[in-house]
Design an enzyme around this catalytic site. Structure first.
Site, PDB file in Angstrom:
ATOM      1  N   ARG A 150       0.856  -1.200   0.000  1.00  0.00           N
ATOM      2  CA  ARG A 150       0.000   0.000   0.000  1.00  0.00           C
ATOM      3  C   ARG A 150       0.884   1.239   0.000  1.00  0.00           C
ATOM      4  NH1 ARG A 150      -1.314   1.852   4.542  1.00  0.00           N
ATOM      5  NH2 ARG A 150      -1.962  -0.100   5.503  1.00  0.00           N
ATOM      6  N   TYR A 188     -17.440  16.436 -14.934  1.00  0.00           N
ATOM      7  CA  TYR A 188     -17.825  15.026 -15.066  1.00  0.00           C
ATOM      8  C   TYR A 188     -18.774  14.685 -13.911  1.00  0.00           C
ATOM      9  CZ  TYR A 188     -17.503  10.039 -14.258  1.00  0.00           C
ATOM     10  OH  TYR A 188     -17.824   8.727 -13.999  1.00  0.00           O
ATOM     11  N   ASP A 204      -8.222  18.503 -14.054  1.00  0.00           N
ATOM     12  CA  ASP A 204      -8.537  17.150 -14.505  1.00  0.00           C
ATOM     13  C   ASP A 204      -8.162  17.097 -15.989  1.00  0.00           C
ATOM     14  OD1 ASP A 204      -9.681  14.822 -15.493  1.00  0.00           O
ATOM     15  OD2 ASP A 204     -11.403  14.923 -14.144  1.00  0.00           O
ATOM     16  N   LYS A 214      -8.799   6.112 -19.042  1.00  0.00           N
ATOM     17  CA  LYS A 214      -9.139   6.645 -20.356  1.00  0.00           C
ATOM     18  C   LYS A 214      -7.899   6.635 -21.266  1.00  0.00           C
ATOM     19  CE  LYS A 214     -13.074   6.966 -18.379  1.00  0.00           C
ATOM     20  NZ  LYS A 214     -13.063   7.568 -17.096  1.00  0.00           N
TER      21      LYS A 214
HETATM   22  C1  PLP Z   1     -13.070  13.685 -16.846  1.00  0.00           C
HETATM   23  C2  PLP Z   1     -13.146  12.537 -15.889  1.00  0.00           C
HETATM   24  N1  PLP Z   1     -12.583  12.658 -14.674  1.00  0.00           N
HETATM   25  C3  PLP Z   1     -12.636  11.649 -13.773  1.00  0.00           C
HETATM   26  C4  PLP Z   1     -13.274  10.473 -14.061  1.00  0.00           C
HETATM   27  C5  PLP Z   1     -13.347   9.393 -13.008  1.00  0.00           C
HETATM   28  O1  PLP Z   1     -12.453   8.385 -13.275  1.00  0.00           O
HETATM   29  P1  PLP Z   1     -12.650   6.834 -12.855  1.00  0.00           P
HETATM   30  O2  PLP Z   1     -13.870   6.358 -13.572  1.00  0.00           O
HETATM   31  O3  PLP Z   1     -11.385   6.192 -13.298  1.00  0.00           O
HETATM   32  O4  PLP Z   1     -12.834   6.832 -11.379  1.00  0.00           O
HETATM   33  C6  PLP Z   1     -13.860  10.295 -15.306  1.00  0.00           C
HETATM   34  C7  PLP Z   1     -14.551   9.030 -15.634  1.00  0.00           C
HETATM   35  O5  PLP Z   1     -15.249   8.938 -16.613  1.00  0.00           O
HETATM   36  C8  PLP Z   1     -13.792  11.360 -16.242  1.00  0.00           C
HETATM   37  O6  PLP Z   1     -14.352  11.254 -17.464  1.00  0.00           O
END
Ligand code: PLP
Length: 393
Positions: A60, A113, A186, A211
Site C-alpha cells: 500500500r 464530469y 482534470d 481513459k
Molecule cells: C473527466 C473525468 N474525470 C474523472 C473520471 C473518473 O475516473 P474513474 O472512472 O477512473 O474513477 C472520469 C470518468 O469517466 C472522467 O471522465
C-alpha cells in the site's frame, strides 16, 4: 521539467514519446528484463528490523511496478512526483481530503464530469466542504466564487465531459493564486500529450488513467501529479492513509498504455477532426461540439493551450431525445457503452448514462446530446458507420 545539466550529452529533456517509453522503466536491475515486472507482492523481506531493500516495506505504501508508473506519469506531466490510484475518483478524493478542511470552499466547473460532481456534492459536502459550481469560461464569475469563501481548491476540467467546454488554465490559475487557492486540473480528456497543466500554472493534475493514459479499455485507474515537494508529501500521506492505490497489474497495464500515448493521440485527433467535420455538415445533427471546429467558442484558446484537439466529439440530434437514443443503438463499429479514450470507438447518451447522476442539478446535460469517443480504427469505416446510423428512415 528536468533541469538542464552541464554535460551537453544530457543537456536536453528527452521528448514526450521517449519519456513515455523510458521514464521509470530502466531494465530490471535483477534480471535485465526490459519491461518492468509485475511485482505481485504485498510485503518485502527486511534485512534485520527496519533494513528495507530499496525502501519497500508494504505494497500500500509502495510497490516497484506502481513506482515505475508514478515516475513515468510525473515525467509526462512535467511534474516532480506522480501518484497512481485505483481509480480517477480515488485520486480526486485524496486531493480533496489533502487540501480541504470543513468550512473550506471547493469551486468546481458547472459542467464537471458527473461522477466528480457526485463525489464533491454528495460525499465531500457532507463533511463540511462548501461546493460551488461555476462556469469556468466566465473569469469574473470564477473570481467572485473563489473570493466569496475560504476557497482552498479551484477545480478545472478542460475539455469538459461531455460538453467539451475549454477553460483557460493559465488565467484561472492566476485567479486562484491571487486568492490563496490551489488549482487542480482534470487532464483526462486531453491526456498529458495534448495538454500540460503544470506548465500553465496549475498546482495539481488529476487523471482517470482508465481513459487515454491506459488507452485500451482494460483497466480502471487514476493519477495525481504535482511539481512541488510539499504538495507531494501531502498527497503521499493521503494516498497511503486512505489506501486507494493502483495494484501492480493495473499499474503495469497503464504503463504499457502510456508507451503508445503519443501515437494514439495523434490518430484519435486525426479521426475526430474528420468525424466532427462530417457531423457538422449532416442535416440530422443540430450542433456539433468539438474544440477543433472554428465554430466552437473555445477553439482559439484550445489551439493555444493544447497540442491538438483530442478524440472526443459531442453532438445534438436534430430530431430530439428519442432519435438520440435510437442512434446510440444503431451504430455497428461505435460500441454503445460508457467510458472513453480506448483504441475502439464508443458512443453513449450522457443524459441517461454517464451523467444520469446529475439529472435535476445545475449540471444536467441536454437530452438530445450524444457523446462519442473516436477510436483509432480506419476513419472511413467510422464515417460510414455514423452515416448509416444517422440515416433516419
Ligand atoms: C473527466 C473525468 N474525470 C474523472 C473520471 C473518473 O475516473 P474513474 O472512472 O477512473 O474513477 C472520469 C470518468 O469517466 C472522467 O471522465
Amino acid at each position: 521539467m528536468t533541469e538542464q545539466a552541464a554535460d551537453p550529452a544530457a543537456a536536453t529533456t528527452p521528448g514526450f514519446a521517449t519519456r513515455a517509453i523510458h521514464s521509470g522503466q530502466d531494465p530490471d536491475p535483477t534480471t535485465g528484463a526490459v519491461v518492468p515486472p509485475i511485482y505481485a507482492t504485498s510485503t518485502y523481506a527486511q534485512d534485520g528490523v527496519g533494513g528495507l531493500r530499496q525502501g519497500y516495506e508494504y505494497s500500500r505504501s509502495g510497490n516497484p511496478t506502481r513506482h515505475a508508473l508514478e515516475e513515468c506519469l510525473a515525467a509526462l506531466e512535467g511534474g516532480s512526483h506522480g501518484f497512481a490510484f485505483a481509480s480517477g475518483l480515488a485520486g480526486e478524493d485524496a486531493v480533496v481530503r489533502a487540501f480541504c478542511r470543513p468550512g473550506d470552499r471547493l469551486v468546481v466547473p458547472h459542467d464537471a464530469y458527473g461522477g466528480s460532481y457526485r463525489l464533491f456534492a454528495r460525499v465531500h459536502a457532507d463533511w463540511g466542504i462548501e461546493v460551488v459550481p461555476v462556469d469556468l469560461t466566465d473569469l469574473a464569475a470564477v473570481e467572485q466564487a473563489v473570493a466569496g469563501g475560504r476557497t482552498s481548491l479551484l477545480w478545472i476540467e478542460t475539455p469538459t465531459n461531455p460538453l467539451l467546454a475549454i477553460a483557460d488554465i493559465a488565467a484561472l490559475a492566476e485567479v486562484a493564486r491571487r486568492h490563496g487557492a490551489r488549482t487542480v486540473v482534470d487532464n483526462t480528456f486531453a491526456s498529458p500529450y495534448l495538454q500540460q497543466p503544470l506548465a500553465l500554472g496549475a498546482d495539481l493534475v488529476v487523471h482517470s488513467t482508465t481513459k487515454y493514459c491506459g488507452g485500451h479499455s482494460d483497466v480502471v485507474g487514476g493519477a495525481v501529479v504535482v511539481n512541488d515537494a510539499e504538495l507531494a508529501e501531502r498527497i503521499a500521506f493521503h494516498q497511503n492513509s486512505i489506501g486507494g492505490v493502483a495494484g501492480p497489474f493495473d499499474s503495469w497495464l497503464v504503463l504499457r498504455g502510456l508507451k503508445t500515448l503519443a501515437l494514439r493521440m495523434e490518430r484519435h485527433s486525426d479521426n475526430a477532426e474528420a468525424v466532427a467535420a462530417f457531423l457538422a455538415g449532416h442535416p440530422a445533427v443540430a450542433e456539433t461540439i468539438y474544440p477543433g471546429l472554428p465554430s466552437h467558442p473555445g477553439h482559439e484558446l484550445a489551439a493555444r493551450q493544447m497540442r491538438r484537439f483530442g478524440g472526443m466529439v459531442s453532438f445534438r440530434v436534430a430530431a430530439g431525445e428519442q432519435a438520440a437514443l435510437d442512434l446510440c443503438g444503431r451504430t455497428r463499429i461505435f460500441t454503445l457503452g460508457e467510458s472513453l479514450g480506448g483504441v475502439e470507438s464508443l458512443i453513449e447518451h450522457p443524459g441517461r448514462m454517464t451523467h444520469a447522476s446529475v439529472a435535476g442539478t445545475a449540471l444536467e446535460v441536454p437530452a438530445d446530446l450524444v457523446r462519442i469517443s473516436v477510436g483509432i480504427e480506419d476513419v472511413n469505416d467510422l464515417l460510414a458507420d455514423l452515416d448509416q446510423a444517422l440515416h433516419i428512415r
